[in-house]
Design a protein around this motif. Structure first.
Motif, PDB file in Angstrom:
ATOM      1  N   TYR A   6     -54.267 -39.815 -24.052  1.00 36.86           N
ATOM      2  CA  TYR A   6     -53.538 -40.338 -25.209  1.00 36.86           C
ATOM      3  C   TYR A   6     -52.189 -40.902 -24.808  1.00 36.86           C
ATOM      4  N   GLU A   7     -51.574 -40.193 -23.884  1.00 36.19           N
ATOM      5  CA  GLU A   7     -50.269 -40.665 -23.414  1.00 36.19           C
ATOM      6  C   GLU A   7     -50.385 -42.073 -22.834  1.00 36.19           C
ATOM      7  N   LYS A   8     -51.443 -42.247 -22.073  1.00 37.16           N
ATOM      8  CA  LYS A   8     -51.678 -43.559 -21.478  1.00 37.16           C
ATOM      9  C   LYS A   8     -51.849 -44.618 -22.570  1.00 37.16           C
ATOM     10  N   LEU A   9     -52.629 -44.244 -23.598  1.00 41.66           N
ATOM     11  CA  LEU A   9     -52.882 -45.173 -24.704  1.00 41.66           C
ATOM     12  C   LEU A   9     -51.573 -45.580 -25.380  1.00 41.66           C
ATOM     13  N   TRP A  10     -50.752 -44.562 -25.638  1.00 41.37           N
ATOM     14  CA  TRP A  10     -49.478 -44.841 -26.319  1.00 41.37           C
ATOM     15  C   TRP A  10     -48.578 -45.716 -25.468  1.00 41.37           C
ATOM     16  N   LEU A  11     -48.635 -45.470 -24.186  1.00 40.58           N
ATOM     17  CA  LEU A  11     -47.819 -46.258 -23.265  1.00 40.58           C
ATOM     18  C   LEU A  11     -48.248 -47.735 -23.337  1.00 40.58           C
ATOM     19  N   LEU A  12     -49.580 -47.926 -23.305  1.00 40.41           N
ATOM     20  CA  LEU A  12     -50.121 -49.284 -23.399  1.00 40.41           C
ATOM     21  C   LEU A  12     -49.728 -49.922 -24.724  1.00 40.41           C
ATOM     22  N   PHE A  13     -49.833 -49.134 -25.780  1.00 38.03           N
ATOM     23  CA  PHE A  13     -49.485 -49.632 -27.113  1.00 38.03           C
ATOM     24  C   PHE A  13     -48.017 -50.071 -27.147  1.00 38.03           C
ATOM     25  N   GLY A  14     -47.191 -49.217 -26.546  1.00 41.44           N
ATOM     26  CA  GLY A  14     -45.762 -49.512 -26.508  1.00 41.44           C
ATOM     27  C   GLY A  14     -45.466 -50.810 -25.773  1.00 41.44           C
ATOM     28  N   ILE A  15     -46.087 -50.963 -24.622  1.00 41.86           N
ATOM     29  CA  ILE A  15     -45.876 -52.175 -23.833  1.00 41.86           C
ATOM     30  C   ILE A  15     -46.386 -53.392 -24.606  1.00 41.86           C
ATOM     31  N   GLY A  16     -47.545 -53.227 -25.228  1.00 50.17           N
ATOM     32  CA  GLY A  16     -48.131 -54.309 -26.017  1.00 50.17           C
ATOM     33  C   GLY A  16     -47.192 -54.726 -27.142  1.00 50.17           C
TER      34      GLY A  16
END
Ligand code: CUA
Length: 159
Positions: A6-16
């Motif tokens: 999930y952390e990875k997902l949020w990180l990607l979301f943030g960058i996006g």
């Protein structure tokens, strides 16, 4: 392991989200016709008066019906040469080249698409063609202090 995913997902979301945000701002700034300062063209604000071409503000002819106007802005004045009125023949294309000696000023030739920001340390340019004769007022459109509304110059397009 799940938490990690999930952390990875949020990180990607943030960058996006950041990317979308940055692109939106870039694109909207572009469409509003705001030109960022021609980035790497710089001038020492304290030495403007002795730096070419700003040591000689004003009008110069560079071709047939092609002109340059060197503009030095300061609180609360546009130095566009010895006279406060620039005169050019109708149909002329004018490249305005400007900078400021102190704070941020705006540069707008009312009634045309010529509109730019003058930031200390930077040289900015804007070009426009004057197809109609008449008097055009050059105004500062960035609030720069108490005398902001006193900052103007005149451009006269003659037949
Ligand atoms: Cu200069 Cu407002």
């Amino acid at each position: 392991m799940h938490i990690h995913k999930y952390e990875k997902l949020w990180l990607l979301f943030g960058i996006g989200a950041l990317l979308v945000f940055t692109i939106t701002i870039g694109v909207s700034a572009f469409y509003m016709g705001n030109q960022p300062p021609s980035c790497l063209v710089t001038v020492d604000p304290s030495k403007v008066e002795t730096t070419e071409p700003f040591d000689q503000p004003g009008l110069r002819q560079v071709g047939e019906k092609e002109y340059e106007v060197i503009v030095v802005a300061s609180s609360f004045n546009f130095n566009v040469g010895p006279e406060k009125v620039i005169r050019i023949p109708v149909g002329s294309t004018v490249n305005f080249i400007g900078t400021t000696k102190d704070v941020v000023h705006g540069f707008e030739v009312a009634g045309t698409n010529a509109n730019m920001m003058l930031e200390p340390g930077y040289i900015n340019t804007v070009e426009t063609t004057f197809k109609k004769p008449g008097k055009y007022t050059i105004v500062c459109n960035e609030y720069c202090g108490l005398g902001h509304h006193l900052m103007f110059a005149t451009l006269e397009v003659v037949e």
